[in-house]
Design a protein around this motif. Structure first.
Motif, PDB file in Angstrom:
ATOM      1  N   ALA A  60      37.616  21.960  44.781  1.00 16.95           N
ATOM      2  CA  ALA A  60      36.193  21.935  45.107  1.00 16.95           C
ATOM      3  C   ALA A  60      35.529  23.135  44.438  1.00 16.95           C
ATOM      4  CB  ALA A  60      36.010  22.017  46.618  1.00 16.95           C
ATOM      5  N   PHE A  61      34.487  22.890  43.709  1.00 14.30           N
ATOM      6  CA  PHE A  61      33.742  23.992  43.122  1.00 14.30           C
ATOM      7  C   PHE A  61      32.287  23.795  43.501  1.00 14.30           C
ATOM      8  CE2 PHE A  61      32.200  26.744  39.671  1.00 14.30           C
ATOM      9  CZ  PHE A  61      32.969  27.841  39.973  1.00 14.30           C
ATOM     10  N   GLY A  62      32.071  23.896  44.778  1.00 13.60           N
ATOM     11  CA  GLY A  62      30.757  23.602  45.331  1.00 13.60           C
ATOM     12  C   GLY A  62      29.865  24.821  45.394  1.00 13.60           C
ATOM     13  N   PRO A  63      28.721  24.683  46.051  1.00 16.09           N
ATOM     14  CA  PRO A  63      27.754  25.781  46.125  1.00 16.09           C
ATOM     15  C   PRO A  63      28.304  27.050  46.753  1.00 16.09           C
ATOM     16  CG  PRO A  63      26.826  23.729  46.958  1.00 16.09           C
ATOM     17  CD  PRO A  63      28.268  23.475  46.709  1.00 16.09           C
ATOM     18  N   ILE A  64      29.196  26.925  47.744  1.00 13.12           N
ATOM     19  CA  ILE A  64      29.721  28.128  48.401  1.00 13.12           C
ATOM     20  C   ILE A  64      30.601  28.918  47.431  1.00 13.12           C
ATOM     21  CG2 ILE A  64      31.172  28.971  50.292  1.00 13.12           C
ATOM     22  CD1 ILE A  64      30.295  26.448  51.859  1.00 13.12           C
ATOM     23  N   GLU A  65      31.463  28.196  46.709  1.00 13.80           N
ATOM     24  CA  GLU A  65      32.324  28.858  45.732  1.00 13.80           C
ATOM     25  C   GLU A  65      31.481  29.489  44.624  1.00 13.80           C
ATOM     26  OE1 GLU A  65      32.866  25.857  46.957  1.00 13.80           O
ATOM     27  OE2 GLU A  65      34.811  26.046  47.944  1.00 13.80           O
ATOM     28  N   GLN A  66      30.477  28.741  44.194  1.00 18.19           N
ATOM     29  CA  GLN A  66      29.620  29.256  43.116  1.00 18.19           C
ATOM     30  C   GLN A  66      28.854  30.500  43.568  1.00 18.19           C
ATOM     31  OE1 GLN A  66      27.287  26.318  40.993  1.00 18.19           O
ATOM     32  NE2 GLN A  66      28.807  24.737  41.410  1.00 18.19           N
ATOM     33  N   MET A  67      28.400  30.491  44.813  1.00 23.14           N
ATOM     34  CA  MET A  67      27.657  31.635  45.336  1.00 23.14           C
ATOM     35  C   MET A  67      28.559  32.879  45.399  1.00 23.14           C
ATOM     36  SD  MET A  67      24.686  32.569  46.324  1.00 23.14           S
ATOM     37  CE  MET A  67      23.692  31.190  46.885  1.00 23.14           C
ATOM     38  N   ALA A  68      29.805  32.679  45.785  1.00 22.26           N
ATOM     39  CA  ALA A  68      30.748  33.810  45.850  1.00 22.26           C
ATOM     40  C   ALA A  68      30.980  34.385  44.447  1.00 22.26           C
ATOM     41  CB  ALA A  68      32.070  33.355  46.470  1.00 22.26           C
ATOM     42  N   LEU A  69      31.124  33.501  43.469  1.00 23.87           N
ATOM     43  CA  LEU A  69      31.352  33.980  42.102  1.00 23.87           C
ATOM     44  C   LEU A  69      30.095  34.628  41.527  1.00 23.87           C
ATOM     45  CD1 LEU A  69      33.498  31.048  40.678  1.00 23.87           C
ATOM     46  CD2 LEU A  69      34.263  33.360  41.201  1.00 23.87           C
ATOM     47  N   LEU A  70      28.955  34.068  41.837  1.00 24.03           N
ATOM     48  CA  LEU A  70      27.690  34.652  41.362  1.00 24.03           C
ATOM     49  C   LEU A  70      27.525  36.075  41.882  1.00 24.03           C
ATOM     50  CD1 LEU A  70      24.702  32.136  41.610  1.00 24.03           C
ATOM     51  CD2 LEU A  70      25.278  33.588  39.672  1.00 24.03           C
ATOM     52  N   GLU A  71      27.788  36.249  43.164  1.00 15.87           N
ATOM     53  CA  GLU A  71      27.647  37.578  43.767  1.00 15.87           C
ATOM     54  C   GLU A  71      28.659  38.559  43.160  1.00 15.87           C
ATOM     55  OE1 GLU A  71      25.399  38.812  45.450  1.00 15.87           O
ATOM     56  OE2 GLU A  71      26.176  40.467  46.642  1.00 15.87           O
ATOM     57  N   THR A  72      29.855  38.058  42.903  1.00 17.76           N
ATOM     58  CA  THR A  72      30.871  38.910  42.278  1.00 17.76           C
ATOM     59  C   THR A  72      30.449  39.313  40.864  1.00 17.76           C
ATOM     60  OG1 THR A  72      32.566  37.816  43.577  1.00 17.76           O
ATOM     61  CG2 THR A  72      33.322  39.014  41.641  1.00 17.76           C
ATOM     62  N   GLY A  73      29.937  38.335  40.104  1.00 15.32           N
ATOM     63  CA  GLY A  73      29.444  38.646  38.762  1.00 15.32           C
ATOM     64  C   GLY A  73      28.314  39.652  38.814  1.00 15.32           C
TER      65      GLY A  73
END
Lengths: 209, 137
Positions: free
Chosen positions: A106-119
């Protein structure tokens, strides 16, 4: 008319790489704190190349990637920071960040949000360190996450640089996280109008000691 | 009979109303991490969450919060504008900047605009504890 591609004098080049290296060290510490794993980042390399001949730096591993990029703009310096991780690695990183198992693949909004914040945090560490050490100030745009079907760096950056520019300054380092065989790239891109300012600001710091 | 939930003030040992904290950050991941960390210090805390600067300016002036954490890089209105407008509206609650923007220049701007603390992301329990001590909580 395109400008001639410049070169950094060796002492400026070394200083620029060292400043970036300090920022990358902070970014690695931040990522380590977020994932609770050891993060290693290579010493960055610095290249200046013609965006029309990106093939020069195609030796980056071809990977299908998740790219987080964030534009920064100042009166003297502007550019972009990029965190690039292959898709399967990005999924595993998202799981580490959230500290709980997620639905597989799953690469949904929650995963994307975590990666965005990390970036955002990592780019902020590297670019902020650079700005602090060069005594300049930069504004950030919002970070953007995109999937990139990548055939090396050409595909990774071709949509975010202007091909009519004379040259691009590219600083890149590889990063790896724990023993997860999870690796990626951290890239800083500066456009040609930043070259003189970077040279001058680094020189100023060297003179100041 | 109404049940009044209370917290015990670390410093005074007295009983205060439940802690209410404003969190302004466009990242739900960041908000969730912060709430989880703050709950270790204030298990009964309630949160006013704002996902962008415009929402923050609309909601926060009507809320009696103990303090606010404010991100800088956000859509619609960034944290610096939110801070500026809140202070112009005579909003009195302490505002702590919590951001990945670690630039000294940004800290200077925010302090001049009336923030009372600066915490660099990523957060840790130690950083949040230090922030709470600085806030006198």
């Amino acid at each position: 008319m395109k400008m001639e591609r410049p070169v950094f004098h060796e002492n400026l080049r070394e200083a620029f790489v060292e400043i970036t290296n300090i920022g990358l060290g902070k970014a690695a510490a931040d990522l380590s704190a977020l994932t609770e794993r050891i993060v290693t980042i290579s010493v960055p390399s610095l290249e200046i190349f013609d965006p029309g001949t990106l093939e020069q730096v195609r030796e980056l591993e071809p990977i299908t990637s998740v790219r987080i990029n964030q534009v920064f703009t100042g009166e003297e310096i502007s550019g972009q920071g990029l965190l690039v991780i292959n898709k399967s690695g990005a999924l595993r990183l998202a799981v580490m960040l959230m500290g709980e198992p997620r639905e597989q693949d799953a690469f949904g909004p929650i995963e994307q949000m975590a990666l965005l914040e990390t970036g955002n945090i990592m780019i902020g560490s590297v670019v902020g360190t650079l700005a602090n050490m060069l005594e300049t100030h930069l504004r950030y745009d919002l970070p953007i996450l995109q999937m990139k079907g990548s055939n090396g760096i050409t595909d990774l950056v071709s949509d975010i640089i202007q091909p009519n520019k004379s040259f691009i300054i590219l600083v890149r380092a590889t990063l790896s996280i724990g023993e997860e065989n999870l690796s990626g790239y951290f890239i800083l891109l500066f456009e040609e109008n930043s070259f003189n300012a970077l040279s001058r600001l680094i020189e100023k710091q060297l003179v100041a000691g | 009979m109404a049940v009044v939930r209370v917290r015990i003030s670390k410093q005074l040992g007295n009983l205060d109303p439940i802690m209410k904290i404003g969190i302004v950050d466009d990242s739900s991941f960041a908000r969730d991490r912060l709430k989880s960390c703050l709950n270790r210090f204030f298990p009964d805390a309630s949160f006013v969450e704002c996902g962008d600067g415009k929402v923050a300016l609309k909601r926060l002036p009507g809320e009696e919060v103990d303090f606010i954490t404010l991100d800088i890089v956000m859509p619609k209105l960034n944290g610096i504008w939110v801070l500026k407008h809140l202070r112009e509206f005579d909003f009195q609650a302490p505002i702590v900047i919590l951001t990945a923007d670690i630039q000294e220049g940004t800290q200077t701007i925010c302090r001049e605009l009336g923030c009372c603390g600066f915490v660099e992301k990523p957060i840790s329990e130690e950083k949040i504890e230090s922030m709470l001590v600085d806030l006198g909580l």
